[in-house]
Scaffold this active site. Sequence first.
Site, PDB file in Angstrom:
ATOM      1  N   ALA A  63      -3.637  -7.148  -0.291  1.00 35.47           N
ATOM      2  CA  ALA A  63      -4.832  -7.539   0.446  1.00 35.47           C
ATOM      3  C   ALA A  63      -5.989  -7.677  -0.533  1.00 35.47           C
ATOM      4  O   ALA A  63      -5.885  -7.272  -1.687  1.00 35.47           O
ATOM      5  CB  ALA A  63      -5.148  -6.462   1.474  1.00 35.47           C
ATOM      6  N   GLY A 102       0.311  -6.222   1.271  1.00 33.61           N
ATOM      7  CA  GLY A 102       0.241  -7.375   2.155  1.00 33.61           C
ATOM      8  C   GLY A 102       1.072  -8.543   1.648  1.00 33.61           C
ATOM      9  O   GLY A 102       1.564  -9.358   2.442  1.00 33.61           O
ATOM     10  N   GLU A 105       4.492  -7.847   2.802  1.00 28.40           N
ATOM     11  CA  GLU A 105       4.527  -8.010   4.262  1.00 28.40           C
ATOM     12  C   GLU A 105       4.562  -9.496   4.640  1.00 28.40           C
ATOM     13  O   GLU A 105       5.257  -9.890   5.580  1.00 28.40           O
ATOM     14  CB  GLU A 105       3.328  -7.311   4.904  1.00 28.40           C
ATOM     15  CG  GLU A 105       3.443  -5.790   4.787  1.00 28.40           C
ATOM     16  CD  GLU A 105       2.268  -5.065   5.385  1.00 28.40           C
ATOM     17  OE1 GLU A 105       1.129  -5.310   4.924  1.00 28.40           O
ATOM     18  OE2 GLU A 105       2.465  -4.262   6.316  1.00 28.40           O
ATOM     19  N   GLU A 125       0.414   1.060  -0.107  1.00 27.99           N
ATOM     20  CA  GLU A 125      -0.809   1.375   0.656  1.00 27.99           C
ATOM     21  C   GLU A 125      -1.100   2.873   0.716  1.00 27.99           C
ATOM     22  O   GLU A 125      -2.252   3.289   0.771  1.00 27.99           O
ATOM     23  CB  GLU A 125      -0.697   0.824   2.080  1.00 27.99           C
ATOM     24  CG  GLU A 125      -0.866  -0.679   2.197  1.00 27.99           C
ATOM     25  CD  GLU A 125       0.401  -1.471   1.922  1.00 27.99           C
ATOM     26  OE1 GLU A 125       1.390  -0.897   1.416  1.00 27.99           O
ATOM     27  OE2 GLU A 125       0.402  -2.689   2.207  1.00 27.99           O
TER      28      GLU A 125
END
Length: 693
Positions: A63, A102, A105, A125
């Site tokens: 992210a 992310g 993901e 994370e």
Amino acid sequence: MNQYVSVARDGDVAVITVDNPPVNALSFHMREPLDAALKDLRDDASVAAVVLACAGRTFVAGADITEFGGPRQNPTLLDLIATLESYAKPTVAAVHGTTLGGGLELALGCHYRVADPKTLLGLPEVKLGLLPGAGGTQRLPRLIGPEKALEAIVTGRFMPASEALADGLVDAIAEDDLVKTAIAFAREKAASGGPHVLVRDRDEKLAAARADLDAFDARIKEATKKARGLDAPLRCAQSVRNALTMPFEEGYAQELAYFLELLPSDQSKAQRHLFFAEREAAKVEGITRDVKPREVKRAGVIGAGTMGGGISMALVNGGIPVTILEMSREALNNGLARISSTYDISVKRGSMSEEDKAKRMARLSGTTDYADLANCDLIIEAVFEEMGVKEQVFKKLDEIAKPGAILASNTSYLDVDKIASFTSRPADVLGMHFFSPANVMKLLEIVRGEKTAPDVLATALAVAKRAKKVPVVVGVCHGFVGNRMLASRSAELESLLLEGATPSEVDKAFTDFGWPMGPFAMGDLAGLDIGWRNRKSLGKTAAIGDALCEEGRFGQKTGKGFYLYEDGRTPKPDPWVENLIVEKAKEKGISRRAISADEITERTLYPMINEGAKILEEKIAARASDIDIVWVNGYGFPIGKGGPMHWADTAGLARIVERLEYWHGKTGEDTFKPAPLLKKLASEGGSFAGLKG
Ligand code: NAD
């Protein structure tokens, strides 16, 4: 097509390339065109399959954490994944570099994944006090099985491509050009006609754990046993468990709820602060891009004791060959044997192979002759902590070291400028202060002397990186940043005992705060005789510490110290010690009273923060966050509190000043007298974080 996202065609396969340097983070400015491109290609009947790839050194590496806590901007990562999952034709992520958070993901939203052989994949994370909030805890277990996913998510570990292939996280490894391989793979899948099953719909690897939840709960207990008061590892584990007990949509929604709960928490803020702090610490005044580190092909270490051995291991672990010099063959052989047996422990534990050990030992050689260090590019001294001995060693090094060799001292307290003055080349001298055990502890205080050259500092930073250390550049003063603040933390410990606390009450206040150990248990572990000898040499006394040592109670190594060690390791309160404390208090006319945990914190932690403020005033540390890095990586300050200076900002500087003034009034001790900088910040409503570095 735009600056961040472009589409190319290879026949009926479309390739989307994301280009958002430096690490293709999932910033809003790339999410928007990516979502649009994905929708266009999905609805384009001439496209049979889509490959999602990235330009530059990595696939999406996570992210954009600068957006965390800011306003939500659609499309979110969840929206992008939903778009991917609305595809009937095959989607293939072509992953390389560090496919993390992310980024992974996003790749899990595709039907398939093709990886470059050097790719690292992971969901780190947890290290930011969070959990993967875009399906990672729900999709990863479905691909690699819940047990492996639990371990990977709770530790945030990076998985190499070969492991990912074996576990089913990736479907193929590209032997050749990644994107070409991914295109061929996509074409083949399109031709096969499917079915192209979404990760979310694959349940087969969950079945065994679903049938035996008790066994899975035992795994959770094991995986989270080192969580030490941190919420994120527990939430990660619970969320993976939800993948077993809840339908996908429910587990997915719950994961997001956990994420939104953790995001504004003090713990996550603290961990994100540390993430940025570590990067900031690498920025050092005077080291600009054009300052090139010197080449270090070979290092020397003087002294094969506790520190010399550990430092040598840290260097050879980083691939730097080391020659260790000792005063006698016997001391040298003992030192080398200690290194060998330390590696044996890792081999026995399974964290290192015999070959790895052999490789490392082969990089080590020993000598008693300074001439053998003549070709070293860096020499680190770790001999006794006495200026006279340091003088002898540095004079000798000055005679034999080649021009341009860097001469470093591992001194804990001594004046690095004075040490540099023993040589004809003070610009090549600096402190490299490792922490014990030096092969394990992450922190390296790099002590910049008055005359240390910028490229010498840059070299020390580069060596730190190779040895996998977290470096912080500090200035010269007694004890530098860490040990100087430690002294202020320790100043009141004896008084707390004399006034009414027991060692275990004090230690409990520390462990309840989140420290791995309290100061008395720590003292027993390190050996009380060290401080005792030190006090004697300085003409100082400590009523209780001295009395214990006079009884031969040096701590764990003698089975007794502030505590009793019946099994050699576990501290047990000792009535003998409690009696001694009562007697000493009586002798001093102190009437003992109950002492609260808050008082213990105020009289130990607040002086540390006060000393930290003085360190900033004197520019011994460049910024408050550097001090946090020192304490978290060198002394076990709880990461969930972000280091002493971050914690002070969170607790409120005005309150800290008020309590320091109270204790200063009551005891008259200098450690409590608020530093001018602390007072100023408190009166202005400022913070350490707000200070300009
Ligand atoms: P140590 O006593 O375990 O080892 C010192 C070694 O140096 C001994 O093996 C000794 O034989 C050797 N030595 C002494 N004089 C020498 C000389 N002239 N030439 C060659 N070898 C010589 O001590 P240590 O704990 O490893 O500490 C070494 C240095 O590291 C000290 O400056 C200390 O302050 C610093 N330090 C110690 C720690 C710690 O926790 N022990 C942590 C950080 C820094």
